[in-house]
Design a protein around this motif. Structure first.
Motif, PDB file in Angstrom:
ATOM      1  N   PRO A   1       0.829  -1.212   0.000  1.00 62.23           N
ATOM      2  CA  PRO A   1       0.000   0.000   0.000  1.00 62.23           C
ATOM      3  C   PRO A   1       0.865   1.264   0.000  1.00 62.23           C
ATOM      4  O   PRO A   1       1.943   1.282   0.581  1.00 62.23           O
ATOM      5  CB  PRO A   1      -0.788  -0.090   1.303  1.00 62.23           C
ATOM      6  N   VAL A   2       0.344   2.309  -0.649  1.00 55.98           N
ATOM      7  CA  VAL A   2       1.009   3.609  -0.691  1.00 55.98           C
ATOM      8  C   VAL A   2       0.086   4.627  -0.012  1.00 55.98           C
ATOM      9  O   VAL A   2      -1.095   4.720  -0.349  1.00 55.98           O
ATOM     10  CB  VAL A   2       1.294   4.054  -2.144  1.00 55.98           C
TER      11      VAL A   2
ATOM     12  N   THR B   1      -1.743   1.334  -4.559  1.00 55.17           N
ATOM     13  CA  THR B   1      -0.908   0.169  -4.297  1.00 55.17           C
ATOM     14  C   THR B   1       0.131   0.096  -5.406  1.00 55.17           C
ATOM     15  O   THR B   1      -0.192   0.319  -6.566  1.00 55.17           O
ATOM     16  CB  THR B   1      -1.756  -1.118  -4.311  1.00 55.17           C
ATOM     17  N   ILE B   2       1.350  -0.191  -5.039  1.00 58.43           N
ATOM     18  CA  ILE B   2       2.391  -0.338  -6.051  1.00 58.43           C
ATOM     19  C   ILE B   2       2.865  -1.781  -6.027  1.00 58.43           C
ATOM     20  O   ILE B   2       2.974  -2.391  -4.968  1.00 58.43           O
ATOM     21  CB  ILE B   2       3.537   0.679  -5.842  1.00 58.43           C
ATOM     22  N   THR B   3       3.098  -2.335  -7.200  1.00 54.77           N
ATOM     23  CA  THR B   3       3.503  -3.727  -7.325  1.00 54.77           C
ATOM     24  C   THR B   3       4.922  -3.819  -7.896  1.00 54.77           C
ATOM     25  O   THR B   3       5.461  -2.837  -8.409  1.00 54.77           O
ATOM     26  CB  THR B   3       2.554  -4.499  -8.263  1.00 54.77           C
ATOM     27  N   GLU B   4       5.470  -5.019  -7.815  1.00 52.58           N
ATOM     28  CA  GLU B   4       6.788  -5.265  -8.417  1.00 52.58           C
ATOM     29  C   GLU B   4       6.760  -4.944  -9.904  1.00 52.58           C
ATOM     30  O   GLU B   4       7.702  -4.377 -10.441  1.00 52.58           O
ATOM     31  CB  GLU B   4       7.185  -6.725  -8.228  1.00 52.58           C
TER      32      GLU B   4
ATOM     33  N   ARG C   1      -2.735  -0.959 -11.905  1.00 53.04           N
ATOM     34  CA  ARG C   1      -4.060  -1.103 -11.291  1.00 53.04           C
ATOM     35  C   ARG C   1      -3.894  -0.897  -9.799  1.00 53.04           C
ATOM     36  O   ARG C   1      -3.031  -1.482  -9.178  1.00 53.04           O
ATOM     37  CB  ARG C   1      -4.578  -2.512 -11.579  1.00 53.04           C
ATOM     38  N   ASP C   2      -4.746  -0.068  -9.221  1.00 53.82           N
ATOM     39  CA  ASP C   2      -4.713   0.127  -7.775  1.00 53.82           C
ATOM     40  C   ASP C   2      -5.685  -0.812  -7.096  1.00 53.82           C
ATOM     41  O   ASP C   2      -6.742  -1.124  -7.643  1.00 53.82           O
ATOM     42  CB  ASP C   2      -5.081   1.571  -7.406  1.00 53.82           C
ATOM     43  N   TYR C   3      -5.316  -1.285  -5.941  1.00 53.93           N
ATOM     44  CA  TYR C   3      -6.235  -2.067  -5.123  1.00 53.93           C
ATOM     45  C   TYR C   3      -7.271  -1.095  -4.573  1.00 53.93           C
ATOM     46  O   TYR C   3      -6.917  -0.095  -3.970  1.00 53.93           O
ATOM     47  CB  TYR C   3      -5.493  -2.744  -3.975  1.00 53.93           C
TER      48      TYR C   3
END
Length: 151
Positions: free
Chosen positions: A38-39, A49-52, A82-84
């Motif tokens: 989460p950001v 949300t940031i992903t790998e 895509r953000d959660y």
């Protein structure tokens, strides 16, 4: 069922701030072995949300990137595929399950849109599994058994 029963509170959640650098985000994700995180902004509001994958594609697009220059790049410039989607603390169990079907975790926000924690998908699955095992089989199963014994 109350959503708070499943909540992992903010104090127990690893997250990053949107003004963290690329290097800080990578190191925090590596340390916790997370594939997404989460950001929040400094006001404590959930911003995404940031992903790998987001980090990988962001890095790929940067020319001349080194570990030193990664200390200068804020994660806020990295595009999120895509953000959660967060849910309010008043969310129903059905809505929570629906959100968890496409996300590893569900961010939870209060009325002021402040991040208060998250619900992990495995907690929801465990609840559903326990609930399913505790219920007797539906009456149609009993009827089917009775019919097959007679005929």
């Amino acid at each position: 069922m109350n959503l708070l029963f499943f909540l992992t509170p903010k104090q127990d959640v690893a997250f990053i701030y949107d003004d963290f650098t690329l290097r800080q985000a990578l190191e925090k994700m590596e340390h916790h072995r997370y594939s997404s995180i989460p950001v929040l902004n400094r006001a404590g509001e959930y911003v995404g949300t940031i992903t790998e994958g987001d980090l990988l594609w962001g890095i790929k697009g940067m020319v001349g990137l080194s570990i030193e220059t990664a200390e200068e790049i804020p994660v806020s410039v990295i595009h999120h595929k895509r953000d959660y989607k967060p849910v309010p603390v008043t969310t129903t169990m059905d809505e929570l399950v629906d959100a968890a079907m496409t996300q590893n975790f569900v961010p939870v926000i209060d009325d002021k849109k402040s991040f208060i924690g998250l619900v992990k998908r495995n907690a929801i699955l465990q609840y559903c599994y326990d609930h399913f095992r505790a219920e007797p089989p539906p009456p149609s199963q009993d009827l089917l058994t009775a019919v097959s014994l007679r005929g």
